[in-house]
Design a protein around this motif. Structure first.
Motif, PDB file in Angstrom:
ATOM      1  N   HIS A 495       0.997  -1.110   0.010  1.00 57.04           N
ATOM      2  CA  HIS A 495       0.159   0.022   0.016  1.00 57.04           C
ATOM      3  C   HIS A 495       0.736   1.369  -0.030  1.00 57.04           C
ATOM      4  O   HIS A 495       1.876   1.193   0.540  1.00 57.04           O
ATOM      5  N   THR A 496       0.306   2.168  -0.734  1.00 58.47           N
ATOM      6  CA  THR A 496       0.811   3.682  -0.565  1.00 58.47           C
ATOM      7  C   THR A 496      -0.261   4.559  -0.276  1.00 58.47           C
ATOM      8  O   THR A 496      -1.316   4.318  -0.132  1.00 58.47           O
ATOM      9  N   LEU A 497       0.083   6.054  -0.525  1.00 59.85           N
ATOM     10  CA  LEU A 497      -1.077   6.834   0.018  1.00 59.85           C
ATOM     11  C   LEU A 497      -2.018   6.895  -1.212  1.00 59.85           C
ATOM     12  O   LEU A 497      -3.358   6.931  -0.735  1.00 59.85           O
ATOM     13  N   SER A 498      -1.644   6.669  -2.448  1.00 60.51           N
ATOM     14  CA  SER A 498      -2.460   6.665  -3.625  1.00 60.51           C
ATOM     15  C   SER A 498      -3.406   5.410  -3.524  1.00 60.51           C
ATOM     16  O   SER A 498      -4.706   5.558  -3.811  1.00 60.51           O
ATOM     17  N   SER A 499      -2.834   4.368  -3.292  1.00 61.09           N
ATOM     18  CA  SER A 499      -3.867   3.023  -2.992  1.00 61.09           C
ATOM     19  C   SER A 499      -4.696   3.130  -1.890  1.00 61.09           C
ATOM     20  O   SER A 499      -5.803   2.713  -1.997  1.00 61.09           O
ATOM     21  N   LEU A 500      -4.293   3.413  -0.874  1.00 57.40           N
ATOM     22  CA  LEU A 500      -5.122   3.719   0.439  1.00 57.40           C
ATOM     23  C   LEU A 500      -6.363   4.868   0.025  1.00 57.40           C
ATOM     24  O   LEU A 500      -7.315   4.849   0.265  1.00 57.40           O
ATOM     25  N   ASP A 501      -5.933   5.892  -0.794  1.00 56.69           N
ATOM     26  CA  ASP A 501      -6.977   6.688  -1.232  1.00 56.69           C
ATOM     27  C   ASP A 501      -7.773   6.226  -2.224  1.00 56.69           C
ATOM     28  O   ASP A 501      -9.116   6.688  -1.843  1.00 56.69           O
ATOM     29  N   SER A 576      -5.489  -8.407  12.750  1.00 57.36           N
ATOM     30  CA  SER A 576      -3.979  -7.740  12.577  1.00 57.36           C
ATOM     31  C   SER A 576      -4.062  -7.049  11.427  1.00 57.36           C
ATOM     32  O   SER A 576      -4.248  -7.309  10.503  1.00 57.36           O
ATOM     33  N   GLY A 577      -3.507  -5.607  11.652  1.00 63.74           N
ATOM     34  CA  GLY A 577      -3.136  -4.891  10.513  1.00 63.74           C
ATOM     35  C   GLY A 577      -1.948  -5.037   9.671  1.00 63.74           C
ATOM     36  O   GLY A 577      -0.932  -5.398  10.374  1.00 63.74           O
ATOM     37  N   ILE A 578      -2.005  -4.809   8.547  1.00 59.77           N
ATOM     38  CA  ILE A 578      -0.836  -5.154   7.682  1.00 59.77           C
ATOM     39  C   ILE A 578      -0.483  -4.008   6.832  1.00 59.77           C
ATOM     40  O   ILE A 578       0.525  -4.063   5.967  1.00 59.77           O
ATOM     41  N   VAL A 579      -0.801  -2.591   7.362  1.00 65.76           N
ATOM     42  CA  VAL A 579      -0.257  -1.545   6.926  1.00 65.76           C
ATOM     43  C   VAL A 579       0.394  -0.862   7.982  1.00 65.76           C
ATOM     44  O   VAL A 579      -0.082  -0.713   9.047  1.00 65.76           O
ATOM     45  N   GLU A 580       1.481  -0.278   7.814  1.00 63.02           N
ATOM     46  CA  GLU A 580       2.465   0.295   8.950  1.00 63.02           C
ATOM     47  C   GLU A 580       1.838   1.545   9.481  1.00 63.02           C
ATOM     48  O   GLU A 580       1.012   2.199   8.914  1.00 63.02           O
ATOM     49  N   LEU A 581       2.193   1.752  10.886  1.00 63.10           N
ATOM     50  CA  LEU A 581       1.763   2.967  11.636  1.00 63.10           C
ATOM     51  C   LEU A 581       2.023   4.091  10.810  1.00 63.10           C
ATOM     52  O   LEU A 581       1.203   5.200  10.689  1.00 63.10           O
ATOM     53  N   LYS A 582       3.247   4.388  10.358  1.00 68.00           N
ATOM     54  CA  LYS A 582       3.403   5.599   9.770  1.00 68.00           C
ATOM     55  C   LYS A 582       2.757   6.003   8.687  1.00 68.00           C
ATOM     56  O   LYS A 582       2.210   7.320   8.379  1.00 68.00           O
ATOM     57  N   LEU A 583       2.292   4.924   7.619  1.00 57.98           N
ATOM     58  CA  LEU A 583       1.572   5.244   6.350  1.00 57.98           C
ATOM     59  C   LEU A 583       0.098   5.616   6.878  1.00 57.98           C
ATOM     60  O   LEU A 583      -0.434   6.454   6.351  1.00 57.98           O
ATOM     61  N   VAL A 584      -0.437   4.840   7.974  1.00 59.97           N
ATOM     62  CA  VAL A 584      -1.820   4.978   8.393  1.00 59.97           C
ATOM     63  C   VAL A 584      -2.027   6.538   8.912  1.00 59.97           C
ATOM     64  O   VAL A 584      -2.911   7.174   8.829  1.00 59.97           O
ATOM     65  N   THR A 585      -0.909   6.700   9.796  1.00 58.01           N
ATOM     66  CA  THR A 585      -1.045   8.075  10.481  1.00 58.01           C
ATOM     67  C   THR A 585      -0.915   9.270   9.495  1.00 58.01           C
ATOM     68  O   THR A 585      -1.771  10.045   9.484  1.00 58.01           O
ATOM     69  N   GLU A 586      -0.205   9.154   8.574  1.00 62.48           N
ATOM     70  CA  GLU A 586      -0.146  10.175   7.496  1.00 62.48           C
ATOM     71  C   GLU A 586      -1.202  10.308   6.443  1.00 62.48           C
ATOM     72  O   GLU A 586      -1.851  11.365   6.290  1.00 62.48           O
ATOM     73  N   PHE A 587      -1.784   9.019   6.194  1.00 56.52           N
ATOM     74  CA  PHE A 587      -2.987   9.050   5.353  1.00 56.52           C
ATOM     75  C   PHE A 587      -4.252   9.442   6.269  1.00 56.52           C
ATOM     76  O   PHE A 587      -5.081  10.463   5.446  1.00 56.52           O
ATOM     77  N   LEU A 588      -4.495   9.226   7.294  1.00 59.38           N
ATOM     78  CA  LEU A 588      -5.556   9.595   8.304  1.00 59.38           C
ATOM     79  C   LEU A 588      -5.493  11.095   8.400  1.00 59.38           C
ATOM     80  O   LEU A 588      -6.695  11.762   8.583  1.00 59.38           O
ATOM     81  N   GLU A 589      -4.377  11.693   8.602  1.00 62.44           N
ATOM     82  CA  GLU A 589      -4.323  12.992   8.757  1.00 62.44           C
ATOM     83  C   GLU A 589      -4.650  13.900   7.597  1.00 62.44           C
ATOM     84  O   GLU A 589      -5.293  15.132   7.696  1.00 62.44           O
ATOM     85  N   SER A 590      -4.415  13.331   6.514  1.00 59.89           N
ATOM     86  CA  SER A 590      -4.757  13.964   5.475  1.00 59.89           C
ATOM     87  C   SER A 590      -6.255  13.871   4.990  1.00 59.89           C
ATOM     88  O   SER A 590      -6.729  14.747   4.198  1.00 59.89           O
ATOM     89  N   ASN A 592      -8.178  14.421   7.510  1.00 63.58           N
ATOM     90  CA  ASN A 592      -8.834  15.104   8.879  1.00 63.58           C
ATOM     91  C   ASN A 592      -9.547  14.074   9.809  1.00 63.58           C
ATOM     92  O   ASN A 592     -10.513  14.607  10.485  1.00 63.58           O
ATOM     93  N   MET A 593      -8.867  13.075   9.921  1.00 66.64           N
ATOM     94  CA  MET A 593      -9.246  12.065  10.899  1.00 66.64           C
ATOM     95  C   MET A 593      -8.325  11.501  11.599  1.00 66.64           C
ATOM     96  O   MET A 593      -7.936  10.206  11.567  1.00 66.64           O
ATOM     97  N   PRO A 594      -7.164  12.391  12.212  1.00 61.04           N
ATOM     98  CA  PRO A 594      -5.925  11.626  12.836  1.00 61.04           C
ATOM     99  C   PRO A 594      -6.278  10.639  13.772  1.00 61.04           C
ATOM    100  O   PRO A 594      -7.127  11.007  14.950  1.00 61.04           O
ATOM    101  N   LEU A 595      -5.192  10.019  14.173  1.00 57.78           N
ATOM    102  CA  LEU A 595      -5.378   9.003  15.304  1.00 57.78           C
ATOM    103  C   LEU A 595      -5.155   9.806  16.631  1.00 57.78           C
ATOM    104  O   LEU A 595      -4.417  10.870  16.731  1.00 57.78           O
ATOM    105  N   ASP A 596      -5.615   9.093  17.743  1.00 59.27           N
ATOM    106  CA  ASP A 596      -5.645   9.942  19.042  1.00 59.27           C
ATOM    107  C   ASP A 596      -4.081   9.751  19.451  1.00 59.27           C
ATOM    108  O   ASP A 596      -3.600   8.503  19.764  1.00 59.27           O
ATOM    109  N   GLU A 597      -3.455  10.914  19.483  1.00 59.60           N
ATOM    110  CA  GLU A 597      -2.160  10.807  20.045  1.00 59.60           C
ATOM    111  C   GLU A 597      -1.895  10.227  21.562  1.00 59.60           C
ATOM    112  O   GLU A 597      -0.859   9.917  21.876  1.00 59.60           O
TER     113      GLU A 597
END
Length: 601
Positions: A495-501, A576-590, A592-597
């Protein structure tokens, strides 16, 4: 009783109750040349000359006819099917039921497809010609249809699914399995490792001195085996990682279980083997727990000063030479130890004033057809793939359209599995040296074996050895290493940002909320999320009212390789998630649904 030869021949045309239905089975290549042919009607196809003439007329009539898959030629009903550079034909009489012929043709094609692992092309078929001939004989015997179930035909040919071609074999030798065996020396009878069985009590007794020597030898062998057992297991696991990378997960298998079963068969009373199996299984379980984000961070944070100096030297002294090679009509092939992706990225800066295309051959779905389609669209050639057109002929058409244009192809890992069988099309494309240039990288030491001497001559490679000693992180992530917990069905690098989008746009609003909720719980606990815990949380947030509705949404996540569904030790489903944390965090921030810090901390 004397029976004439003519009366013994099969009746294909006159007797409507005859079992002789198939007059012939033929496989031709894209030029109409015979690859395989078996004719059963000696009256119609009596000589090789007649057969060749019929095949020529048959190919000329069917190769241009894309609107039908059945023709009538010289009183013979011909059903055919084409794929890439092969044409499959089943021939019958005019009175024969076309449904029978179609069932035979479908069985033939499906069985060949299974044997060739869906790579139905001329080169692969010729490599497995012995098995293909067995398939034809299993389907039809002297014109009588024997079987139309492709799966049954494949099973009867006794195929081995773990066979790997020479080009896919690893450069690493497989670890040897130590076997306990008796050693024979002159003057000493064979001495078994364990106690003698009742059948051996009648053997000739040896002297006391011979017995002492044999016992010492047996003891020494047992000590050596015990000392080397753990070393053998460790080497096996270490080499398995390398085998998985080079062999694309096709035959990288640890032989520990086989070795253990062999020892247990020889020593049925030895219970130590069972403890050893449990110990090895625990060791493998711990070894396969790989933190991929941690591994990526470790590799990215390592000291790269030596590599930076090497890059500066390449930019100052070598890149200009590479451009000169390309301008002179040569193509460039980079090989050596270590990843060369960063080198090509730096070289792209030198190509900024030219038209070029960067291709990652290891990515899923990226093959020769995808490359040709991208060239056609980006260069606006108006040369789409036509029906029944082969990859080679399409490449030839694009080559003609490229006259007057110029394009530089930059391909990473050109020896990737999806590209190995399309090298002929690549050679056809690169014949126009004034229009299309190539700079590519390879990692496997035997990569040049994918080209024959004629192809190497037409490619005009300048071989450049480039040892970067950089860890091939991207290549490892796109491979099938079980040590890293990756496979072709679920890889954390797909997965990339474009595929998740694209996936996000296909989801309903509740499913989007569920996406965030699941990864919030997964990254909070850093362990698989139990299904019923997720259901309770989704129910509280009014995302899903029933467990069946939640399962429907999660199945869509699973199909898009967002999560993995397993069963825990307690028998309950866990995710179990198979997409890494950094990618999910960046995607959800784009979105406007960021993870709870706070929960992440």
């Amino acid at each position: 009783v004397i029976v004439s030869k003519q009366s013994k021949m099969a009746d294909f045309d006159t007797n409507p109750t005859s079992l002789y239905s198939i007059k012939g089975i033929v496989i031709l290549d894209q030029d109409g040349n015979r690859v395989l042919a078996k004719y059963y009607d000696r009256n119609t196809f009596g000589t090789v000359k007649e057969q060749k003439a019929f095949e020529k007329n048959l190919f000329s009539k069917t190769s241009r006819n894309t609107s039908a898959d059945i023709v009538l030629l010289d009183g013979v009903t011909c059903l055919y099917r084409s794929n890439v550079d092969l044409y499959f034909y089943v021939l019958g009489s005019t009175r024969e039921n076309e449904l029978f012929l179609d069932a035979t043709l479908t069985c033939l094609y499906d069985a060949v497809s299974v044997v060739l692992r869906k790579n139905v092309e001329k080169k692969a078929l010729i490599d497995a010609m012995d098995t293909i001939m067995l398939i034809v004989d299993e389907i039809c015997d002297e014109g009588i249809i024997m079987e139309t179930d492709a799966q049954a035909v494949v099973q009867r040919t006794a195929l081995k699914n773990d066979e790997v071609s020479f080009s896919d074999q690893s450069i690493m030798p497989k670890p040897k399995i130590l076997k306990r065996s008796a050693v024979v020396q002159p003057g000493i009878n064979p001495v078994p490792v364990k106690k003698a069985t009742p059948e051996k009590t009648g053997q000739k007794k040896v002297t006391g001195k011979e017995n002492s020597s044999a016992r010492n030898l047996t003891t020494k062998l047992e000590e050596d085996l015990e000392n080397l057992a753990f070393e053998d297991e460790s080497v096996t696991m270490a080499r398995s990682a390398i085998e998985n990378y080079f062999m694309q997960g096709k035959s990288a298998s640890m032989n520990i279980a086989k070795a253990r079963r062999g020892k247990r068969a020889e020593n049925p009373d030895d219970n130590d083997d069972e403890d050893g199996d449990e110990r090895v299984n625990k060791m493998i379980a711990e070894f396969t727990k790989c933190d991929l984000p941690g591994l990526r961070d470790y590799i990215n944070n390592k000291d790269s000063s030596a590599f930076d100096k090497q890059m500066e030297n390449l930019a100052d002294t070598e890149f200009q030479k590479w451009k000169l090679y390309l301008a002179s009509g040569f193509n460039i092939l980079l090989h050596g130890v270590g990843s060369k992706r960063e080198v090509l990225t730096e070289f792209e800066d030198e190509l900024s004033s030219y038209t070029y295309m960067r291709v990652d051959a290891r990515k899923d779905g990226i093959n020769m057809k995808a490359l040709l389609n991208a060239i056609n669209e980006n260069m606006k050639l108006n040369c789409p793939l036509k029906r029944s057109q082969t990859t080679i002929s399409w490449a030839r058409a694009i080559k003609r359209k490229m006259y007057g244009h110029q394009l530089i192809l930059v391909i990473d890992n050109i020896e990737a599995p999806d590209w190995r069988n399309d090298q002929e099309a690549l050679c056809e494309l690169l014949e126009n040296k004034d229009s299309i240039k190539l700079i590519a990288t390879v990692d496997h030491v035997y990569s040049t074996f994918i080209w024959n001497s004629r192809q190497l001559s037409s490619l005009s490679f300048v071989h450049i050895t480039l040892n970067t000693f950089e860890i091939p992180l991207q290549e490892m992530m796109t491979g099938d290493s079980r040590i890293l917990g990756l496979d072709s069905g679920s890889s954390q690098s797909v997965h990339t940002l474009s595929s998740l989008d694209a996936f996000w746009k296909s989801l309903a609003s509740n499913s989007q909320k569920l996406f965030k909720l699941f990864f919030q719980m997964y990254f909070d606990t850093k362990k698989p999320v139990k299904f019923w815990d997720l259901f309770n949380a989704a129910k509280d947030d009014f995302i899903a009212s029933t467990d069946s509705a939640l399962r429907t949404q999660l199945v869509e996540f699973k199909d898009h390789r967002v999560l993995k569904w397993t069963r825990g030790d307690d028998g309950n489903d866990q995710l179990s998630g198979i997409v890494e944390l950094k990618l999910v965090t960046e995607f959800l921030e784009s979105k406007n649904m960021p993870l709870d810090e706070k929960k992440d901390e």
